[in-house]
Write an enzyme that holds these catalytic residues in place. Structure first.
Site, PDB file in Angstrom:
ATOM      1  N   TRP A   1      -6.425  10.209 -20.986  1.00 34.15           N
ATOM      2  CA  TRP A   1      -7.307   9.246 -21.668  1.00 34.15           C
ATOM      3  C   TRP A   1      -6.577   7.911 -21.936  1.00 34.15           C
ATOM      4  O   TRP A   1      -6.519   7.428 -23.065  1.00 34.15           O
ATOM      5  CB  TRP A   1      -7.811   9.806 -22.995  1.00 34.15           C
ATOM      6  CG  TRP A   1      -8.553  11.103 -22.943  1.00 34.15           C
ATOM      7  CD1 TRP A   1      -8.611  12.000 -21.906  1.00 34.15           C
ATOM      8  CD2 TRP A   1      -9.338  11.676 -23.996  1.00 34.15           C
ATOM      9  NE1 TRP A   1      -9.385  13.084 -22.264  1.00 34.15           N
ATOM     10  CE2 TRP A   1      -9.834  12.903 -23.530  1.00 34.15           C
ATOM     11  CE3 TRP A   1      -9.665  11.265 -25.284  1.00 34.15           C
ATOM     12  CZ2 TRP A   1     -10.644  13.719 -24.310  1.00 34.15           C
ATOM     13  CZ3 TRP A   1     -10.466  12.090 -26.074  1.00 34.15           C
ATOM     14  CH2 TRP A   1     -10.946  13.292 -25.584  1.00 34.15           C
TER      15      TRP A   1
ATOM     16  N   LYS B   1      -4.641  15.067  -7.966  1.00 31.86           N
ATOM     17  CA  LYS B   1      -3.453  14.859  -8.810  1.00 31.86           C
ATOM     18  C   LYS B   1      -2.617  16.145  -8.864  1.00 31.86           C
ATOM     19  O   LYS B   1      -1.385  16.096  -8.893  1.00 31.86           O
ATOM     20  CB  LYS B   1      -3.863  14.419 -10.220  1.00 31.86           C
ATOM     21  CG  LYS B   1      -4.574  13.081 -10.299  1.00 31.86           C
ATOM     22  CD  LYS B   1      -3.733  11.899  -9.849  1.00 31.86           C
ATOM     23  CE  LYS B   1      -2.742  11.440 -10.888  1.00 31.86           C
ATOM     24  NZ  LYS B   1      -2.038  10.203 -10.461  1.00 31.86           N
TER      25      LYS B   1
ATOM     26  N   TYR C   1     -10.754  14.285  -8.399  1.00 35.09           N
ATOM     27  CA  TYR C   1      -9.599  13.545  -8.942  1.00 35.09           C
ATOM     28  C   TYR C   1      -8.522  14.521  -9.435  1.00 35.09           C
ATOM     29  O   TYR C   1      -7.342  14.394  -9.082  1.00 35.09           O
ATOM     30  CB  TYR C   1     -10.080  12.645 -10.089  1.00 35.09           C
ATOM     31  CG  TYR C   1      -8.969  12.022 -10.897  1.00 35.09           C
ATOM     32  CD1 TYR C   1      -8.212  10.962 -10.399  1.00 35.09           C
ATOM     33  CD2 TYR C   1      -8.668  12.493 -12.186  1.00 35.09           C
ATOM     34  CE1 TYR C   1      -7.203  10.389 -11.143  1.00 35.09           C
ATOM     35  CE2 TYR C   1      -7.655  11.915 -12.941  1.00 35.09           C
ATOM     36  CZ  TYR C   1      -6.926  10.866 -12.419  1.00 35.09           C
ATOM     37  OH  TYR C   1      -5.911  10.307 -13.165  1.00 35.09           O
TER      38      TYR C   1
ATOM     39  N   THR D   1      -2.028  14.006 -14.770  1.00 36.14           N
ATOM     40  CA  THR D   1      -3.160  13.965 -15.703  1.00 36.14           C
ATOM     41  C   THR D   1      -3.478  15.326 -16.329  1.00 36.14           C
ATOM     42  O   THR D   1      -3.208  16.374 -15.730  1.00 36.14           O
ATOM     43  CB  THR D   1      -4.413  13.468 -14.930  1.00 36.14           C
ATOM     44  OG1 THR D   1      -5.570  13.612 -15.747  1.00 36.14           O
ATOM     45  CG2 THR D   1      -4.656  14.261 -13.658  1.00 36.14           C
ATOM     46  N   ASP D   2      -4.101  15.272 -17.500  1.00 32.14           N
ATOM     47  CA  ASP D   2      -4.610  16.497 -18.145  1.00 32.14           C
ATOM     48  C   ASP D   2      -5.761  17.093 -17.337  1.00 32.14           C
ATOM     49  O   ASP D   2      -6.109  18.259 -17.523  1.00 32.14           O
ATOM     50  CB  ASP D   2      -5.071  16.192 -19.581  1.00 32.14           C
ATOM     51  CG  ASP D   2      -6.138  15.097 -19.642  1.00 32.14           C
ATOM     52  OD1 ASP D   2      -6.182  14.234 -18.740  1.00 32.14           O
ATOM     53  OD2 ASP D   2      -6.943  15.112 -20.597  1.00 32.14           O
TER      54      ASP D   2
ATOM     55  N   ALA E   1      -2.699   4.624  -8.215  1.00 28.57           N
ATOM     56  CA  ALA E   1      -3.524   5.827  -8.054  1.00 28.57           C
ATOM     57  C   ALA E   1      -4.972   5.442  -7.854  1.00 28.57           C
ATOM     58  O   ALA E   1      -5.373   4.307  -8.129  1.00 28.57           O
ATOM     59  CB  ALA E   1      -3.404   6.722  -9.295  1.00 28.57           C
TER      60      ALA E   1
ATOM     61  N   THR F   1      -8.179   6.138  -9.615  1.00 23.49           N
ATOM     62  CA  THR F   1      -8.389   6.666 -10.974  1.00 23.49           C
ATOM     63  C   THR F   1      -9.861   6.752 -11.395  1.00 23.49           C
ATOM     64  O   THR F   1     -10.140   7.137 -12.527  1.00 23.49           O
ATOM     65  CB  THR F   1      -7.643   5.794 -12.009  1.00 23.49           C
ATOM     66  OG1 THR F   1      -8.092   4.435 -11.871  1.00 23.49           O
ATOM     67  CG2 THR F   1      -6.144   5.851 -11.810  1.00 23.49           C
TER      68      THR F   1
ATOM     69  N   ASP G   1       0.880  -1.177   0.000  1.00 22.53           N
ATOM     70  CA  ASP G   1       0.000   0.000   0.000  1.00 22.53           C
ATOM     71  C   ASP G   1       0.912   1.219   0.000  1.00 22.53           C
ATOM     72  O   ASP G   1       1.693   1.419   0.937  1.00 22.53           O
ATOM     73  CB  ASP G   1      -0.870  -0.055   1.270  1.00 22.53           C
ATOM     74  CG  ASP G   1      -1.741   1.170   1.435  1.00 22.53           C
ATOM     75  OD1 ASP G   1      -1.678   2.085   0.582  1.00 22.53           O
ATOM     76  OD2 ASP G   1      -2.481   1.225   2.441  1.00 22.53           O
TER      77      ASP G   1
HETATM   78  N1  LIG Z   1      -6.732   6.034 -16.734  1.00 21.45           N
HETATM   79  C1  LIG Z   1      -6.650   7.232 -17.313  1.00 21.45           C
HETATM   80  O1  LIG Z   1      -7.422   7.574 -18.215  1.00 21.45           O
HETATM   81  C2  LIG Z   1      -5.583   8.192 -16.871  1.00 21.45           C
HETATM   82  C3  LIG Z   1      -5.531   9.454 -17.486  1.00 21.45           C
HETATM   83  C4  LIG Z   1      -4.527  10.343 -17.071  1.00 21.45           C
HETATM   84  C5  LIG Z   1      -3.632   9.981 -16.088  1.00 21.45           C
HETATM   85  N2  LIG Z   1      -3.737   8.753 -15.511  1.00 21.45           N
HETATM   86  C6  LIG Z   1      -2.784   8.405 -14.456  1.00 21.45           C
HETATM   87  O2  LIG Z   1      -1.960   7.358 -14.940  1.00 21.45           O
HETATM   88  C7  LIG Z   1      -1.579   6.506 -13.864  1.00 21.45           C
HETATM   89  C8  LIG Z   1      -1.879   5.072 -14.211  1.00 21.45           C
HETATM   90  O3  LIG Z   1      -3.275   4.957 -14.474  1.00 21.45           O
HETATM   91  P1  LIG Z   1      -3.954   3.545 -14.796  1.00 21.45           P
HETATM   92  O4  LIG Z   1      -5.083   3.803 -15.727  1.00 21.45           O
HETATM   93  O5  LIG Z   1      -2.914   2.547 -15.150  1.00 21.45           O
HETATM   94  O6  LIG Z   1      -4.562   3.210 -13.361  1.00 21.45           O
HETATM   95  P2  LIG Z   1      -5.317   1.895 -12.885  1.00 21.45           P
HETATM   96  O7  LIG Z   1      -5.470   0.935 -14.027  1.00 21.45           O
HETATM   97  O8  LIG Z   1      -6.508   2.331 -12.128  1.00 21.45           O
HETATM   98  O9  LIG Z   1      -4.253   1.239 -11.889  1.00 21.45           O
HETATM   99  C9  LIG Z   1      -3.947   1.804 -10.657  1.00 21.45           C
HETATM  100  C10 LIG Z   1      -3.485   0.683  -9.754  1.00 21.45           C
HETATM  101  O10 LIG Z   1      -3.124   1.252  -8.480  1.00 21.45           O
HETATM  102  C11 LIG Z   1      -3.661   0.398  -7.480  1.00 21.45           C
HETATM  103  N3  LIG Z   1      -3.791   1.105  -6.202  1.00 21.45           N
HETATM  104  C12 LIG Z   1      -4.818   1.866  -5.766  1.00 21.45           C
HETATM  105  N4  LIG Z   1      -4.571   2.306  -4.508  1.00 21.45           N
HETATM  106  C13 LIG Z   1      -3.367   1.812  -4.154  1.00 21.45           C
HETATM  107  C14 LIG Z   1      -2.574   1.895  -2.987  1.00 21.45           C
HETATM  108  N5  LIG Z   1      -2.979   2.594  -1.913  1.00 21.45           N
HETATM  109  N6  LIG Z   1      -1.376   1.267  -2.949  1.00 21.45           N
HETATM  110  C15 LIG Z   1      -0.961   0.545  -4.019  1.00 21.45           C
HETATM  111  N7  LIG Z   1      -1.668   0.417  -5.165  1.00 21.45           N
HETATM  112  C16 LIG Z   1      -2.864   1.037  -5.228  1.00 21.45           C
HETATM  113  C17 LIG Z   1      -4.979  -0.045  -8.043  1.00 21.45           C
HETATM  114  O11 LIG Z   1      -5.473  -1.158  -7.340  1.00 21.45           O
HETATM  115  P3  LIG Z   1      -7.084  -1.362  -7.280  1.00 21.45           P
HETATM  116  O12 LIG Z   1      -7.538  -1.573  -8.677  1.00 21.45           O
HETATM  117  O13 LIG Z   1      -7.189  -2.566  -6.399  1.00 21.45           O
HETATM  118  O14 LIG Z   1      -7.638  -0.110  -6.657  1.00 21.45           O
HETATM  119  C18 LIG Z   1      -4.574  -0.350  -9.477  1.00 21.45           C
HETATM  120  O15 LIG Z   1      -4.067  -1.674  -9.619  1.00 21.45           O
HETATM  121  C19 LIG Z   1      -2.306   7.050 -12.636  1.00 21.45           C
HETATM  122  O16 LIG Z   1      -1.446   7.897 -11.932  1.00 21.45           O
HETATM  123  C20 LIG Z   1      -3.432   7.865 -13.215  1.00 21.45           C
HETATM  124  O17 LIG Z   1      -3.844   8.893 -12.340  1.00 21.45           O
HETATM  125  C21 LIG Z   1      -4.675   7.838 -15.882  1.00 21.45           C
END
Ligand SMILES: NC(=O)c1ccc[n+]([C@@H]2O[C@H](COP(=O)([O-])OP(=O)(O)OC[C@H]3O[C@@H](n4cnc5c(N)ncnc54)[C@H](OP(=O)(O)O)[C@@H]3O)[C@@H](O)[C@H]2O)c1
Length: 292
Positions: free
Chosen positions: A159, A138, A134, A110-111, A69, A71, A45
């Site tokens: 995205w 961020k 969110y 993020t954007d 994160a 998300t 964690d």
């Molecule tokens: N997705 C988008 O569209 C988007 C857009 C812009 C920026 N981003 C950024 O890009 C990054 C990667 O995004 P992603 O889409 O790959 O995210 P994701 O698929 O939601 O993966 C995030 C991972 O972090 C885990 N997590 C949550 N809380 C945690 C904690 N306290 N300790 C350890 N792990 C934890 C989640 O586990 P659980 O699933 O069990 O919660 C999940 O496996 C993030 O920083 C996000 O903010 C994403």
């Protein structure tokens, strides 16, 4: 001889973490963790300061790539405390542990830190003005990262989609296979990002992250589009006969307010890493080739 320091990838079960794992497959310099462990992914964690410190010391971590994160942009409006804990406090914990162990940190942002009031591409130097819980968490994480003085970089992306987890592309493929038409908003402009492209960029930062101090970079695929354009292109490339109907955000009410324009300028990252940024339609094709 000094032992090689490890790269710790947190949130390794998520979209981006999974793509990094796929790219770095078999490279023993990488260590993977997520909130819940699974197989070779250890449970960690990022909000647990003691556990993070122990992990970094035990495995001699030299770089942390934080893919963990909260998300879920919509749900965050109902769970602001949890979202803040993971997205802000978690990053502060990682930054502090990195500082103490002379490690560097690569943070993903993020954007959605922007309000969309600009109508030309957002630069790294533009001031955040988030509209959602969110986005605020961020943006706060960016501030905490920079204030900590830890070495490393912040990469703002947008995205994100991949064959893993939940994302817009997979949702559209499911809807396209079961519906004859769908409504998709046409008044939010940005750029999709194939997580595999971002993972490649992150690997390029590994050798240089320790020479940077809280520097911000933008990265998404090239070319601006709306969610409607994106959905229509998914249906076209996937050969799905589902009609995509453009609607305005007011016809598709959501709790979290999204920026109407959040296209990121990639000039800086392209010049520094000497990379070409793939067009979003080309990267979409690569992802669909893996999904279909
Ligand atoms: N997705 C988008 O569209 C988007 C857009 C812009 C920026 N981003 C950024 O890009 C990054 C990667 O995004 P992603 O889409 O790959 O995210 P994701 O698929 O939601 O993966 C995030 C991972 O972090 C885990 N997590 C949550 N809380 C945690 C904690 N306290 N300790 C350890 N792990 C934890 C989640 O586990 P659980 O699933 O069990 O919660 C999940 O496996 C993030 O920083 C996000 O903010 C994403």
């Amino acid at each position: 001889m000094q032992k090689k320091r490890k790269v710790l990838v947190t949130g390794a079960l998520g979209q981006l973490g999974s793509e990094i794992r796929r790219l770095a497959d078999g490279n023993g310099d990488f260590l993977y963790t997520d909130y819940l462990g699974s197989g070779d992914i250890l449970a960690l964690d990022i909000c647990d300061a003691e556990a993070v410190a122990a992990c970094i010391a035990e495995y001699n971590v030299g770089t942390i790539v934080n893919c963990a994160a909260y998300t879920n942009v919509e749900k965050a409006e109902d769970e602001p405390e949890l979202c803040r804990r993971i997205n802000c406090e978690g990053v502060a914990v990682l930054a502090d542990a990195a500082l103490r162990n002379k490690a560097s940190l690569i943070q993903i942002s993020t954007d959605f830190v922007f309000d969309g009031s600009k109508n030309i591409p957002y630069l790294e130097t533009d001031t955040p003005s988030p509209l959602s819980v969110y986005g605020r968490t961020k943006a706060e994480a960016e501030t905490a990262f920079i204030a900590s003085g830890v070495k490393g970089v912040i990469i703002r992306t947008a995205w994100l989609y991949s064959p893993y987890g939940k994302n817009f592309v997979k949702t559209m493929l499911n809807l396209g296979a079961t519906r004859s038409s769908i409504n998709v908003v046409n008044d939010q402009t940005g750029s999709p990002t194939y997580a595999a492209d971002l993972a490649e960029v992150i690997l390029k930062f590994l050798p240089i992250a320790g020479r940077k101090k809280g520097e911000i970079y933008n990265y998404s695929n090239e070319g601006a589009c709306s969610w409607y354009d994106f959905a229509a292109e998914i249906m076209r490339q996937a050969g799905l006969p589902c009609q995509v109907i453009p609607v305005s955000s007011s016809e598709y009410p959501q709790k979290a307010v999204r920026p109407s324009y959040s296209y990121l300028d990639k000039t800086k990252i392209a010049a520094e890493l000497k990379i070409g940024v793939p067009q979003w339609q080309d990267s979409l094709q690569k992802c669909l080739d893996r999904l279909i």
